[in-house]
Design a protein around this motif. Structure first.
Motif, PDB file in Angstrom:
ATOM      1  N   UNK A  38       0.819  -1.215   0.000  1.00  0.00           N
ATOM      2  CA  UNK A  38       0.000   0.000   0.000  1.00  0.00           C
ATOM      3  C   UNK A  38       0.860   1.277   0.000  1.00  0.00           C
TER       4      UNK A  38
ATOM      5  N   UNK B 248      -3.772   1.348   7.770  1.00  0.00           N
ATOM      6  CA  UNK B 248      -4.605   1.055   6.605  1.00  0.00           C
ATOM      7  C   UNK B 248      -5.520   2.225   6.271  1.00  0.00           C
ATOM      8  N   UNK B 249      -6.128   2.808   7.311  1.00  0.00           N
ATOM      9  CA  UNK B 249      -7.042   3.920   7.087  1.00  0.00           C
ATOM     10  C   UNK B 249      -6.313   5.127   6.509  1.00  0.00           C
TER      11      UNK B 249
ATOM     12  N   UNK C 127      -3.461   5.115   4.891  1.00  0.00           N
ATOM     13  CA  UNK C 127      -2.991   4.764   3.549  1.00  0.00           C
ATOM     14  C   UNK C 127      -4.115   4.915   2.522  1.00  0.00           C
ATOM     15  N   UNK C 128      -5.287   4.429   2.890  1.00  0.00           N
ATOM     16  CA  UNK C 128      -6.437   4.525   1.998  1.00  0.00           C
ATOM     17  C   UNK C 128      -6.843   5.990   1.778  1.00  0.00           C
TER      18      UNK C 128
ATOM     19  N   UNK D 156      -4.427   7.641  -0.590  1.00  0.00           N
ATOM     20  CA  UNK D 156      -4.675   7.192  -1.957  1.00  0.00           C
ATOM     21  C   UNK D 156      -5.893   7.909  -2.544  1.00  0.00           C
TER      22      UNK D 156
END
Lengths: 439, 409
Positions: free
Chosen positions: B6, B306-307, B309-310, B313
């Motif tokens: 990611x 994760x949050x 990174x998302x 993006x």
């Protein structure tokens, strides 16, 4: 009527409903929900992500393990799997995991799907036979692992039973269509209406083969009058309904007023509900064991009862009665439960002299399917008649040939097939690396 | 079975690379070296040790109290704020030196920061500790001049941080003694946080961390009349942490960033990737967490990474550095905000659940701009509506009330 049979029953969550539902999760450390998923989805993680409004992250976590997220969200028997394990069941009710998964899958469909990453191309090809959930999952995983993948399917459309058997009110065709499109976009070459392949020829071109063509041949009862007019196979009916939706046309089957459905699995229940929705007045499912032994899922049975389907137990058809070849009624015989068989279900035994006749205009037979084995000659077959594989790797007795899905388990969930296909893909990767070297 | 990676979450902070911006603050989650190692294994980029002191520490029992939604079958317990009266580390300095050395040896891509405390009359104490932790391999030193409970009574903690002169003096002692970067940790319990921050930067601090806990008393036990937390019939001032102090921390970061051009380690109520993103946008470039880890464990790092990174993006941020300060640049003096910009409330009828909440609020605390139709749907009188947004704030449905822009600006 057409609208009724095609329209999806269950409505999806709004973002606010999804976040509220996910927020109910008490975040158990050992996440029993995860253990309930045959495809190994990190359920606890995607619930936390939804609670934190990280919808993009949630769908990625799901799709990493299950390439058919929107499909399985709709048709998984969650009560028997993830939701059945949920600790919140004791507090109030299980977290609606299936609806949460559906929410992020639908959310992504609306926003435009982001493709999962792929490893560098390895310059080797793998063939996948069968475009149902097992084959699609194997193909998608293999293509992500860097292989060139050719998927062959005998039907005009891929998807197997997802495309041809699950009624549109449970799984609209657009959902599976989009998910197959995603798999194509990942790089899988899907060849439809593909003629039968023989293994030795395939092995010349491909480094390995995955077989997941399911169990497509209907089981026969071998009783009098079985081929008469007015007697239809459950899968034929379901296929016609699905084609009706896909081709945007009416249904070619005429339902009689009184419909008898023989069988106890999900296909029998789906066919019975469909018959009701197609206008049959009285639809009765007759199963030779009791409700307890019915292979159909509780949610499905409860839904069928809500739709006005009647259930009768402990009776089996003895012969179909016709008038000039046209079905008039069915002679049943009452059954009682005897010894427990190897599948742990009580064996039904006929009660002599208990025959009775029921009037019927249409009979739907849905007593299960079996695979056609011509394509994998030489593979080990279990005593029950299914392809034998190593449980961990899904390898058959023939080197380089792997199998999964209904073909090896005799007919189970799509999610289990997805898990099979994925596990086989990783095992195929290991096998090829061992044989051809790492690069 | 993950096949692909990611976004790049790494950030350079005072010349030291953090593989992601998430660092455990000097707090109960960094009580021992073994715990810090487990946090690194879980994915945390760095950790600030519990504060090291020369003197022996004995903690009282119990040391915590919380402000929480009580929880029910329908909704799990949610902790809004946490109070503690726990002191700095009660483990020997020598043991900590060994643990820092061991962590440095075993983890090559994680950052270990030593937190130090002494009083403002012991330059030698500060210097000696600083040299020793530098020798043990600490990447950075954080100066605890901000603990609001217990230690100020002895002239330490916030007793220093509340006095810009002392804060500057202590920072200079340590900065002169070692080569590794110094972070001065600010207390929010001051009138203007930019003053101690500026004093520290002028005296050699390489970065500022903000904020430490907010002075607080969690509540009173109504049966015993003892404030919480109660220790043998009495209580003491404590420090408040958790989501309730997030707005205080964001304001402190904006103020510091306005005053000094220096890297900021943001602390105060970060629990989720959304909080983390807000702190980065406000100008912090590393983020320190404690309370959420106390409630949910080291594993939250997975959701944070994760949050974030998302989010990066989805919003086209190529690096953490691109995010830092974007929102702070949108702060102005209130007198500079547009007076011409006008909004009025609008209610989406199809979403309304007819709860009357907007009506009550506007009627009793607003401008009587909402009336109820016969079917209990609220009707906005755009002439009376002053665009305050109270109705929007209280509406329980996500996308029902909206503040719609009207011409004139």
């Amino acid at each position: 009527m057409k609208g009724e049979i095609f329209e999806e029953v269950e409505k999806g969550y709004t973002p606010q409903e999804a976040v509220a539902e996910a927020f109910r999760c008490i975040k158990c450390q050992d996440a029993p929900c995860n253990k309930g998923c045959p495809a190994g989805i990190d359920v606890a993680k995607f619930i936390r992500q939804i609670a934190q409004k990280n919808f993009g992250g949630a769908i990625r976590v799901i799709r990493e393990e299950n390439i058919l997220p929107g499909t399985c969200a709709r048709i998984c028997p969650q009560r028997e799997l993830c939701e059945g394990q949920c600790s919140s069941t004791e507090l109030a009710q299980a977290i609606r995991i299936g609806k949460l998964q559906r929410f992020v899958a639908d959310y992504e469909r609306e926003k435009g799907a982001k493709l999962l990453g792929k490893l560098e191309p390895r310059g080797l090809s793998v063939a996948v036979i069968g475009g149902g959930p097992a084959g699609l999952s194997a193909a998608a995983t293999l293509v992500r692992l860097g292989y060139e993948v050719d998927l062959f399917d005998a039907n005009p459309l891929p998807g197997g039973l997802l495309t041809y058997a699950i009624p549109p009110y449970r799984l609209p065709y657009e959902v599976i269509e989009d998910e197959i499109e995603y798999i194509r976009a990942l790089g899988v070459n899907i060849h439809c209406q593909s003629p039968k392949k023989d293994i030795p020829t395939l092995m010349e071109r491909y480094a390995a083969v995955f077989i997941g063509f399911g169990a497509g041949d209907p089981q026969r009862m071998a009783i009098e009058g079985e081929n008469g007019e007015g007697i239809i196979q459950g899968l034929d009916l379901l296929r016609e309904i699905k084609l009706g939706q896909i081709e945007n046309r009416g249904i070619g089957f005429q339902m009689g007023r009184r419909v008898e459905v023989v069988g106890g699995g999900n296909a029998a229940v789906d066919a019975a509900v469909s018959a009701r929705r197609l206008g049959a007045e009285v639809v009765t499912i007759r199963y030779r064991r009791t409700e307890k032994e019915m292979p159909a899922w509780r949610d499905e049975i409860e839904f069928a009862e809500k739709e006005g389907v009647r259930l009768e137990f402990l009776c089996a058809p003895k012969r179909f009665l016709g008038d000039h070849g046209r079905l008039k009624g069915i002679e049943y015989i009452r059954m009682k439960l005897g010894e427990t068989d190897p599948s742990d279900r009580a064996q039904p035994m006929p009660i002599e002299g208990s025959e009775f006749i029921v009037e019927a205009d249409t009979a739907i037979v849905a007593i299960g399917q079996k695979p056609s084995f011509e394509a994998i000659e030489g593979a080990g077959i279990s005593p029950e008649g299914w392809v034998q594989v190593d449980e961990q790797t899904m390898a058959t007795s023939i080197e380089g040939i792997y199998a999964g899905g209904d073909l090896v388990n005799g007919g189970d969930t799509a999610i289990r097939a997805v898990g099979d296909g994925k596990r086989a893909a990783f095992a195929i990767d290991e096998y090829i690396k061992a044989k051809h070297g790492q690069t | 079975m993950k096949i692909s990676g990611e976004s790049d979450l790494s950030i350079d902070f005072c010349g030291i690379k953090f593989k992601n911006p998430f660092v455990l603050s000097s707090s109960p989650p960094t009580t021992t070296g073994e715990m810090i190692k487990r946090a690194f294994d879980a994915g945390w980029a760095g950790a600030v040790t519990k504060t090291l002191v020369r003197e022996e520490i004995v903690n009282v029992k119990p040391r915590f109290a919380s402000l929480a939604f009580p929880g029910s079958p329908e909704e799990p317990k949610k902790i809004y704020a946490f109070e503690n009266i726990e002191l700095v580390t009660d483990r020997p300095f020598s043991v900590w030196l060994e643990e820092i050395e061991d962590i440095r040896k075993s983890y090559s891509d994680h950052v270990i920061i030593a937190s130090l405390m002494d009083d403002a009359s012991h330059p030698e104490g500060w210097k000696e500790m600083a040299k020793k932790v530098e020798g043990a391999g600490a990447h950075m030193i954080e100066l605890n001049m901000s603990c609001p409970h217990g230690m100020p009574e002895k002239g330490m903690g916030s007793a220093i941080g509340q006095n810009p002169k002392l804060a500057g003096k202590v920072t200079k002692w340590v900065a002169d003694a070692v080569k590794i970067p110094i972070i001065s940790k600010m207390t929010p319990n001051v009138t203007d946080i930019s003053e101690p921050a500026r004093a520290c930067v002028e005296n050699g601090a390489s970065a500022i961390s903000a904020i430490n806990t907010v002075g607080a008393i969690m509540g009173v036990d109504l049966d015993t009349f003892v404030p919480k937390p109660a220790v043998a019939g009495y209580s003491a001032h404590g420090g408040l942490s958790g989501m309730a102090i997030k707005p205080i921390a964001l304001k402190a970061i904006a103020t510091i960033r306005e005053a000094v051009d220096i890297p900021i380690s943001g602390i105060g109520g970060i629990a989720t990737w959304e909080d983390a993103s807000e702190f980065l946008l406000m100008g912090a470039s590393t983020l320190q967490l404690c309370t959420e880890v106390m409630v949910r464990g080291y594993g939250i790092i997975e959701d944070l990474n994760d949050g974030l990174s998302n989010y990066m993006e989805e919003h086209g941020f190529a690096s953490i550095n691109d995010m830092v300060g974007v929102a702070q640049r949108k702060m102005r003096a209130l007198s500079d905000l547009s007076k011409e910009y006008k909004v009025v409330s609008s209610v989406k009828e199809s979403k309304c659940v007819k709860c009357d909440i907007c009506y009550i609020s506007c009627n009793d605390a607003g401008y009587q701009a909402i009336s109820l139709r016969e079917d209990r749907i609220p009707i906005i009188d755009e002439e009376k509506c002053t665009g305050c947004s109270l109705c929007y704030q209280v509406c329980p449905v996500w996308d029902c009330v909206a503040m719609k822009e009207v011409s004139g600006g």
